[in-house]
Scaffold this motif. Structure first.
Motif, PDB file in Angstrom:
ATOM      1  N   GLU A1458       0.823  -1.207   0.000  1.00 44.90           N
ATOM      2  CA  GLU A1458       0.000   0.000   0.000  1.00 44.90           C
ATOM      3  C   GLU A1458       0.860   1.261   0.000  1.00 44.90           C
ATOM      4  N   ARG A1462       1.113   3.897  -3.114  1.00 53.29           N
ATOM      5  CA  ARG A1462       0.587   5.254  -2.887  1.00 53.29           C
ATOM      6  C   ARG A1462       1.697   6.294  -3.098  1.00 53.29           C
ATOM      7  N   ALA A1499      -8.177  -4.459   0.750  1.00 56.42           N
ATOM      8  CA  ALA A1499      -8.822  -3.239   0.261  1.00 56.42           C
ATOM      9  C   ALA A1499      -7.889  -2.021   0.267  1.00 56.42           C
ATOM     10  N   PRO A1500      -7.028  -1.815   1.301  1.00 55.49           N
ATOM     11  CA  PRO A1500      -6.139  -0.627   1.261  1.00 55.49           C
ATOM     12  C   PRO A1500      -5.215  -0.629   0.041  1.00 55.49           C
ATOM     13  N   SER A1503      -7.216   0.345  -2.978  1.00 59.80           N
ATOM     14  CA  SER A1503      -7.493   1.783  -2.938  1.00 59.80           C
ATOM     15  C   SER A1503      -6.261   2.581  -3.354  1.00 59.80           C
ATOM     16  N   ARG A1506      -5.955   2.553  -7.072  1.00 60.44           N
ATOM     17  CA  ARG A1506      -6.875   3.521  -7.699  1.00 60.44           C
ATOM     18  C   ARG A1506      -6.230   4.912  -7.731  1.00 60.44           C
ATOM     19  N   PHE A1507      -5.697   5.308  -6.566  1.00 63.16           N
ATOM     20  CA  PHE A1507      -5.078   6.633  -6.482  1.00 63.16           C
ATOM     21  C   PHE A1507      -3.882   6.745  -7.427  1.00 63.16           C
ATOM     22  N   GLN A1530     -13.225   6.235  -9.043  1.00 65.26           N
ATOM     23  CA  GLN A1530     -13.555   7.172  -7.973  1.00 65.26           C
ATOM     24  C   GLN A1530     -13.647   6.425  -6.647  1.00 65.26           C
ATOM     25  N   GLU A1531     -13.101   7.065  -5.586  1.00 65.71           N
ATOM     26  CA  GLU A1531     -13.153   6.436  -4.269  1.00 65.71           C
ATOM     27  C   GLU A1531     -14.600   6.307  -3.805  1.00 65.71           C
ATOM     28  N   GLY A1532     -14.889   5.175  -3.175  1.00 63.59           N
ATOM     29  CA  GLY A1532     -16.241   4.948  -2.683  1.00 63.59           C
ATOM     30  C   GLY A1532     -17.156   4.294  -3.687  1.00 63.59           C
ATOM     31  N   SER A1534     -18.009   1.255  -6.288  1.00 63.94           N
ATOM     32  CA  SER A1534     -17.626  -0.130  -6.538  1.00 63.94           C
ATOM     33  C   SER A1534     -17.065  -0.263  -7.956  1.00 63.94           C
TER      34      SER A1534
END
Length: 1632
Positions: A1458, A1462, A1499-1500, A1503, A1506-1507, A1530-1532, A1534
């Motif tokens: 992660e 990031r 999940a982290p 995420s 995605r970023f 987009q965050e949030g 699915s």
């Protein structure tokens, strides 16, 4: 010759067909179909070749391949060339006949391939199939099945072959010995016959229109002969069913004469099968086809066979259906179709068979017969037309049946009759009446004899439901029934036994009436005079109005009745058309706005009575009104079983009589009502009385005259003489008559004009009532009290009440009190108390006033009667009991308020309270609660009606406040709140006596109301705190002259049996002494003496203040000695020791000395000692030293004292740092063994807190913050869970960080001194203390407050100096602190950029950290700093950082994946618009891992991907790709991974086609990932890249390597991976 690419691809997939997982097998098939979609010929040939090469491949897998081939053929049959078709035909034929046995799936799949090819190449297929269908040789079963399937799928192509097929097949029938083969022959003959019939039915579309039925007749008959005469006799059930299924369609192809010849044997043979088979669908279907064939040739044999046919078919319908499966229901339909066929040719004999069976004892036979009859009425309407009278006549018998199943069947038959004109015949009205009778059945009481099948209740529910539905449908959907039903249905409105049917009746009538109005019918819908059986308009009006009084009964009959009234308004009376058009909708709106639970029946009845009054006023016709009243009177007996509706009818009758102008009619009606009333029914008394009361509004004289005459009549005379034993009426009956008459007097007085009543109240009304006061009958008593209540209320409501002198008032009051005293105290079952007190309430306001003793008797008697009542236990009717009790209490409150109103002075109020005082102090909780409630109401009444003409003292205020205020701590919650209300009202009474206006609001007194919330829960601390606050308010508002009386009253309260109230008195006394002590100078000795004696007598917390004060004096002179002595107290401290410690915090200078001494004691000794366990080799554990532990506990007690705040502020930094380090040193430290034993045994007083060393230190730290003005810090820690974190080894660092953060937010000005003290501990010998101080300082840097306080530079220097600390945790925390500058002082990052970046890069390269935690912290910190450092500073380390973090993308640790991903995103973000070629290469190289890790199971990490992807895409300069990322990532939101990956690959291949090879080769690395989800995503990515790549890009991809990798994945242990690999292989056809 090398294999072609397409063959290799196909063969790779085909090799995977043997996978054990069905989902993978399906995906392989899907991939094969994908190959077939693109290259059908090559795919089909490859499958053919594979099957031929792998001769030993198991049958299930061969079936899967054949099924894939069949799917491709079905969608691409027109692309199939002849050569390939020939190959496939040979393959399928070979596969189909490879084994002699019958393997359903495999051979069926091969057969399906032949059938699919046969849709276009029928001749070639037939040539191959027929080659395996040779004369004299029994064919393979699959050959026959294929021929049958071909005839179904391609009838036009197959029928021309049938003659030759049949000629070859017929000799084989005799050769077939196995039942399974015979079944196949039968199925083939069935399908051949059905195809032939279809062909002959569509000759206009057939390729050969010359084909005739005769061409098949001979062969079919030959086959029939074998099937019927030989095979049908088999013992094999499947064969018999197959034979009979074939005989049905074959019968249509038989020659007419042969069919006629065979019917005498055929029909019995088929009928005989019903006895042999439980599943009869095929038998029934075939029988129907045979009957149709026989009818079509005009057979006479049917007439001979009819009786047997009907008997058997009838039995099939009557057999109970044990299953509702589609096959069973279909069989029933086929049997009914047979009856339809027979009805078309022999209707008379059919009815002659059926109708007598309606009169049978068997329920099943009756129900079955009715079912058949209904079917015939619907399906054979033409044949049944002339039979209507006979059917109607026969149906009269089932109408008498009480069986619910029969009833339901009868209703369904009647419904069918209605649709076909039967009910228009003579006798049809009987059927309609039957439907209405079933609608009138109560759902819960439908008559039914218990049956063995347990369906009685369900049947009972359904009969009425079906009937209601049928009546409405017939009324609304069958136009021909309108004239039959209107106005005939109105005959059922009035009879009582049709009450339950009113709702459906009204709905149907409304619909019929509206339909007639739309059709232009006469405005007078119902000609009542023209129909003798119709009820009169008066009867209709009465009936519908009365049933509307309970509107939600019977499925909402109120609304239905009102709608019918509205529709018929013109027919009821011409003048009502306009008024009812407005009034009825308003009533309906009221009903729609409520539910059965929310509707007030009393309000609803009043609306209906108003509607009736308005109606009578509009009509204004005395004759009409009198006729209506006569009808109402006639209908009274019909409502004997529904008291509520009968009472409402009485009210309607009273309303009608009040509107009548004829006094004679009124008198006669009243006489008849009195003579005919059912006095034995208690419920009827109220209705009769209401009727008289309403009538008296217009006819008072006549009403009283009739009552007087009846009272004097012989009816009420007691029987006397020797023959009295023969009299019907006994004394009991006479009492009931008197009860009703007394109630009538009460209602007359209540409803008649009050001015007229006033003149007659004593002379006529009360004179008759007084005669009954000597009764002992409870019902008569209740009526007397109720009537007297209404009479007295009427007198008080009169305008002349103030001048009215009631001479017999005292006598009536005394009588009421006698009734009240006679009531039992153990229960409250009747409203007699309530009504008697209401009567007294009205009476006491009249003149003359009661004497003093009489007043006292009334108060005492009523209080005793209500307050002393024993509480009722919880019962089913508890709700009604509680309601009655509340009403009784309200009546008592009103009575007491009325008595108080007569003496509105402080003395009068005190008299009332004196009566209540014994109850207020009662040991019984319910009595105290009731007394306080009454007191509250009286005090509020006194305040509301207070009028002070001159400033007078409220001389008994202290006494009253002293009585009520200790009850603020009563055990009963309601009592506590009522006590506050009493004190609140008393304070305002004092203000009123001081001259303040009634609307004046005093801020101090108003605070009492806010304290009531603290009295809801019985927490003693909360209660006593609230009592203290109440006492403070009392002290501020109590006059000086009342103080001593208040204190003396409260001292008496110390002996209260309720300990809570005793303690509350102590709290209030102390508060008053503190607040008002100077005013009590002369009385102090007396007060102290009394207080000391009470404290000595009572063992409790309230005796400690004296001891605490003594200790305070001692410590003022000998602080060190007192502290040393108290430190010698054993742990755990008992409650007295704790209180004594807290006493030392009374005075600031003393508290400062105590705190300094305790700090010195706590730091003098080492915090713990290491102790090794008894077992060798076990690790040592730490044990707390005693002196620092005791000092810590003492610190907590001192800091807990509210008065220690000043001293705490002075020593705040030293205390905070010392306690924080004490916490760090005690994490995981154990108690000494002696204290462990003591704590386990729990000897002595139970400690309030745990002795655990760390917990005690945390508690002390928490107390410090609370006492040092840092409540917000403590609250933040509490909300964030910081205190719990501090106690644990795992969470200690985070707990320290949360403390520092809270300090920065809420206690910033104190930080410089705290930081100064903390920096001094950085070189501590204890590593944990260095970690704690570093964690605190590091977290401070995340707040801007360090910049404001000019601490930034010193903190940075201090942390930088710790970079080489030997502790990994310290080094990690240093990096975290340096990174925190980005949050706390972002504007300073650029200035310190090189220093910060150097530290982070150094952390990435830290080699002394085996677990890489320092590197992880460095990555996290870099991500936070990148946006803020200077571009040039970043440029110097950019490439090095990217290369250094890249290996972490695929780390096995989640947090490393992660953080690195990031950080990669942040690096890309920092390079937007200035991306060098070298860095762009790193971006491209990171695309594949980022895309794949979107499926990371953590999940982290997903995420972070995605970023990072969103940050990478601007550097790729592709708008379409950016839009896709923005839409999906987009965050949030699915993520649909497949859809996103598809779109991404599409744009990558469109804009960057040259990257295909690099992306695919990078992706191959992840085929070996340890994460199953990533391994599954990798072939997906490859598949989508290939899907969107152009064919010319193929050279970039090493197909051999890729296919080899995918082949390996096809053997992956995870089914999901294998599935995606197969899917990707299917897409590689793009490069074929």
């Amino acid at each position: 010759m090398a294999e072609s690419y397409m063959e290799k691809l196909s063969f790779t997939l085909l090799d995977a067909i043997t996978d054990k997982e069905p989902v993978v097998q399906e995906q392989v098939c899907s991939a094969l179909c994908s190959l077939g979609e693109a290259r059908p010929r090559e795919m089909l040939r490859a499958c053919n070749e594979y099957l031929r090469q792998h001769d030993k491949l198991a049958q299930p897998y061969r079936a899967l391949i054949l099924r894939a081939m069949e799917m491709v053929l079905s969608s691409h049959i027109h692309q199939l060339d002849k050569d390939t078709a020939s190959i496939l035909i040979l393959l399928a034929s070979s596969e189909m006949t490879r084994t002699k046995g019958l393997d359903c799936d495999w051979q069926q799949a091969a057969s399906s391939v032949l059938v699919a090819v046969g849709k276009r190449f029928i001749n070639q297929v037939m040539e191959e199939v027929l080659s395996r269908f040779q004369p004299g040789v029994l064919p393979h079963c699959s050959v026959l099945q294929t021929l049958a399937s071909l005839s179904v799928s391609n009838a036009f192509g197959m029928v021309p072959f049938l003659p030759s097929i049949l000629s070859t097949m017929l000799p084989m029938l005799g050769m077939a010995k196995q039942d399974a083969l015979r079944v196949v022959f039968c199925c083939a003959l069935q399908h051949f016959s059905e195809s032939t019939l279809e062909y002959l039915a569509n000759l206009d579309q057939a390729p050969d229109p010359t084909v005739r039925r005769d061409a098949f007749a001979t062969d079919i008959f030959s086959a029939y002969d074998i099937l019927f005469h030989h095979w049908l006799q088999s013992r094999d059930a499947k064969l018999r069913l197959a034979v009979v299924a074939a005989l049905g369609p074959m019968s249509h192809l038989l020659p007419s004469e042969k069919l006629e010849e065979q019917l005498p044997r055929l029909l019995p043979g088929v009928l005989g099968l019903y006895k042999k088979h439980a599943e009869t669908f095929h038998v029934s279907k075939s029988l129907g086809q045979i009957l149709e064939a026989a009818v079509s040739v005009g057979s006479r044999t049917l007439e001979v066979q009819l009786d047997a046919l009907l008997a058997t078919l009838h039995t099939q319908i009557c057999v109970p259906v044990e299953s509702s499966s589609p096959l069973v229901m279909s069989s029933q339909k086929e049997v009914l179709r047979c009856f339809t066929v027979l009805a078309s040719c022999l209707p008379d004999r059919l009815l002659a068979f059926l109708l007598p069976r309606l009169d049978t004892s068997s329920e099943r036979l009756r129900v079955g017969t009715l079912q058949i009859l209904r079917h015939l009425i619907n399906s054979a309407a033409a044949q049944m037309e002339v039979k209507k009278p006979f059917i109607l006549s026969a149906m009269r018998l089932p109408l008498l049946d009480t069986n619910n199943k029969v009833k339901r069947a009868v209703v369904q038959v009647i419904s069918a009759m209605a649709h076909h004109g039967y009910l228009e015949q003579p006798g049809g009205e009987v059927m309609i009446e039957y439907i209405v009778q079933q609608c009138a059945l109560p759902p819960e009481q439908e008559p039914e004899k218990p049956g063995p099948d347990g369906e009685d209740l369900a049947a009972a529910d359904s009969v009425r439901a079906v009937s209601v539905r049928t009546l409405y449908l017939v009324s609304t959907t069958v136009d021909r029934m309108s004239d039959v039903l209107w106005p005939y249905l109105m005959e059922f409105l009035v009879p009582a036994h049709f009450t339950e049917a009113l709702t459906p009746l009204c709905r149907s009538l409304v619909h019929l009436a509206l339909k007639r109005q739309e059709a232009g019918a006469d405005a007078f819908l119902a000609q009542f005079e023209a129909h003798a059986n119709l009820p009169s308009p008066y009867a209709v009006t009465t009936r519908l109005l009365v049933v509307s009084s309970n509107p939600y009964l019977g499925d909402g009959r109120g609304a239905a009745s009102l709608r019918l009234l509205g529709v018929m308004r013109q027919s009821i009376h011409p003048l009502l058309a306009q008024p009812w058009e407005t009034a009825v909708p308003l009533l309906l709106e009221h009903l729609e706005a409520h539910t059965e639970e929310t509707l007030s029946l009393q309000e609803w009845e009043e609306k209906l009575l108003t509607f009736l009054r308005d109606t009578l006023a509009v009509v204004s016709d005395n004759t009409w009104t009198c006729q209506l009243s006569l009808e109402m009177r006639k209908r009274l007996p019909s409502y004997n079983r529904v008291p509520q509706e009968k009472n409402f009818l009485y009210k309607c009758l009273g309303t009608a009589l009040a509107a009548a102008a004829s006094r004679e009619v009124v008198r006669k009606s009243l006489r008849e009502l009195l003579g005919a009333a059912s006095y034995q029914q208690q419920a009827e008394h109220e209705g009769l009385a209401c009727c008289f009361g309403i009538c008296a509004t217009a006819h008072l004289e006549d009403t009283l005259t009739q009552l007087e005459d009846f009272m004097r009549s012989d009816v009420l005379r007691k029987p006397s003489g020797i023959f009295s034993i023969f009299k019907d009426r006994g004394e009991q009956e006479l009492e009931k008559v008197r009860s009703a008459l007394i109630l009538c007097y009460g209602h007359v007085a209540a409803r008649a004009p009050h001015e007229l009543v006033l003149a007659k109240v004593e002379s006529e009304v009360l004179r008759n009532m007084f005669q009954c006061f000597s009764t002992k009958d409870p019902a008569l008593k209740l009526c007397l009290v109720q009537s007297l209540c209404m009479v007295s209320q009427a007198i008080c409501s009169s305008a002349q009440a103030s001048s009215f002198y009631f001479s017999r008032k005292a006598e009536l009051v005394a009588q009421m009190m006698e009734f009240i005293r006679a009531e039992p105290l153990d229960s409250l079952k009747t409203p007699l108390r309530k009504k008697a007190m209401l009567a007294c309430t009205h009476l006491v306001s009249l003149e003359p006033a009661l004497e003093e003793q009489a007043r006292a008797d009334v108060i005492h008697g009523c209080l005793h009667s209500v307050v002393a009542l024993v509480p009722e236990p919880d019962r089913e009717d508890g709700g009604s009991q509680e309601s009655l009790y509340q009403d009784t209490v309200r009546a008592l409150e009103d009575l007491l308020a009325g008595l108080l109103q007569r003496n509105m002075t402080p003395q009068g109020l005190q008299i009332m309270v004196e009566h209540l005082s014994p109850w207020i102090k009662s040991p019984k909780g319910h009595e105290r609660a009731r007394a306080l409630g009454l007191s509250t109401r009286l005090l509020q009444h006194f305040r509301q009606h207070l009028h002070v003409s001159a400033l007078v003292p409220f001389h008994n205020l202290g006494l009253l406040v002293g009585l009520f205020s200790p009850r603020c701590a009563d055990l009963c919650s309601a009592t506590r709140r009522q006590a506050v209300d009493c004190v609140y009202t008393l304070l305002y009474l004092q203000l009123g006596h001081e001259g303040f206006s009634r609307d004046y609001r005093d801020d101090v007194a108003e605070r009492l109301l806010s304290l009531k919330d603290g009295l809801v829960h019985p927490d003693p601390a909360t209660l006593f705190h609230t009592c203290h606050s109440v006492a403070q308010i009392i002290a501020k508002r109590l006059p000086p002259d009342q103080l001593i009386s208040l204190l003396l009253t409260m001292f008496e309260g110390l002996g209260d049996p309720d300990k809570n109230c005793s303690r509350a008195a102590t709290v209030m006394i102390n508060c008053l002494l503190k607040e008002r002590g100077p005013a009590l100078l002369e009385k102090v000795p007396e007060i102290v003496s009394v207080l000391r004696s009470k404290l000595q007598e009572t063992q409790g917390e309230h005796i400690l203040p004296a001891a605490q004060h003594g200790l305070y004096l001692l410590a003022s002179q000998h602080c060190a000695a007192v502290v040393s002595s108290l430190l010698g107290s054993p742990l755990p401290f008992d409650s007295h020791t704790c209180a004594l410690w807290r006493a030392l915090a009374v005075q600031p200078s003393l508290t400062t000395q105590v705190l300094e001494l305790l700090l010195e004691k706590m730091s003098r000794d080492v915090p713990f000692k290491e102790s090794r366990a008894f077992l060798l080799g076990s690790s040592p554990h730490r044990v707390a030293t005693l002196l620092p532990l005791v000092a810590t506990c003492a610190l907590y007690e001192v800091l807990s004292a509210p008065a220690s705040g000043t001293a705490v502020l002075e020593l705040y930094p030293q205390l905070l740092v010392a306690l924080l380090l004490r916490v760090s040193c005690t994490v995981g430290v154990q108690l000494p063994r002696s204290l462990q034993v003591k704590e386990r045994r729990g000897t002595g007083t139970a400690p309030a807190r745990s002795l655990e060393p760390c917990s005690s230190a945390v508690d002390a730290l928490q107390a410090l913050l609370l006492r040092g003005g840092s409540q917000d810090v403590a609250q933040c820690m509490q909300l964030e869970g910081g205190w719990e974190l501090l106690r644990t080894s795992a969470g200690h660092e985070e707990g320290v960080a949360r403390l520092a953060s809270a300090m920065a937010r809420c206690a910033g000005p104190r930080l410089p001194l705290v930081v100064k003290a903390l920096v001094c501990t950085q070189n501590s010998l204890y590593e944990i203390q260095r970690v704690t101080s570093t964690a605190f300082l590091a977290e401070l840097l995340s707040s801007n407050v360090v910049n404001d306080l000019m601490l930034l530079e010193s903190l940075l220097d201090n942390l930088a100096a710790r970079q080489k600390d030997s502790s990994t945790s310290v080094r990690r925390l240093v990096l975290r602190g340096l990174a925190n500058v980005a949050s706390g002082s972002p504007d300073k990052v650029r200035a310190h950029g090189p220093q910060l970046l150097t530290a982070m890069i150094s952390g990435l390269d830290d080699g002394d950290d085996p677990h890489g935690l320092v590197a992880l912290e460095a990555m996290v910190g870099l991500a936070r700093l990148l946006d803020l450092v200077a571009p040039w500073d970043l440029h110097l380390v950019l490439l090095h950082t990217v290369i250094r973090i890249r290996p972490f993308f695929d780390s096995e640790k989640v947090e490393f994946r992660e953080a690195s991903i990031r950080l990669f995103g942040h690096l890309n973000k920092a390079c937007h618009g200035d991306c060098e070629e070298v860095f762009l290469e790193q971006v491209v190289g990171g695309l594949v891992p980022l895309l794949l890790h979107l499926q990371d199971p953590q999940a982290p990490v997903a995420s972070a991907c995605r970023f990072a992807l969103c940050m990478c895409v601007p550097n790729l300069e592709c708008e379409e790709l950016a839009a896709t990322f923005h839409k999906h990532l987009q965050e949030g939101r699915s993520l649909h991974f497949g859809e996103f990956l598809n779109s991404t690959c599409k744009h990558l291949m469109h804009h960057f086609p040259d990257l295909l090879g690099r992306l695919v080769s990078t992706n191959l690395f992840y085929f070996k990932s340890t994460l199953e989800e990533v391994r599954a995503a990798a072939p997906m990515l490859t598949g989508f890249l290939v899907l969107h790549a152009e064919p010319e890009q193929q050279p970039q991809v090493d197909l051999e390597q890729l296919m080899a990798a995918l082949q390996l994945l096809l053997r992956d242990p995870a089914p999901g991976v294998r599935e995606k690999s197969a899917e990707t292989l299917g897409r590689l056809v793009k490069f074929a």
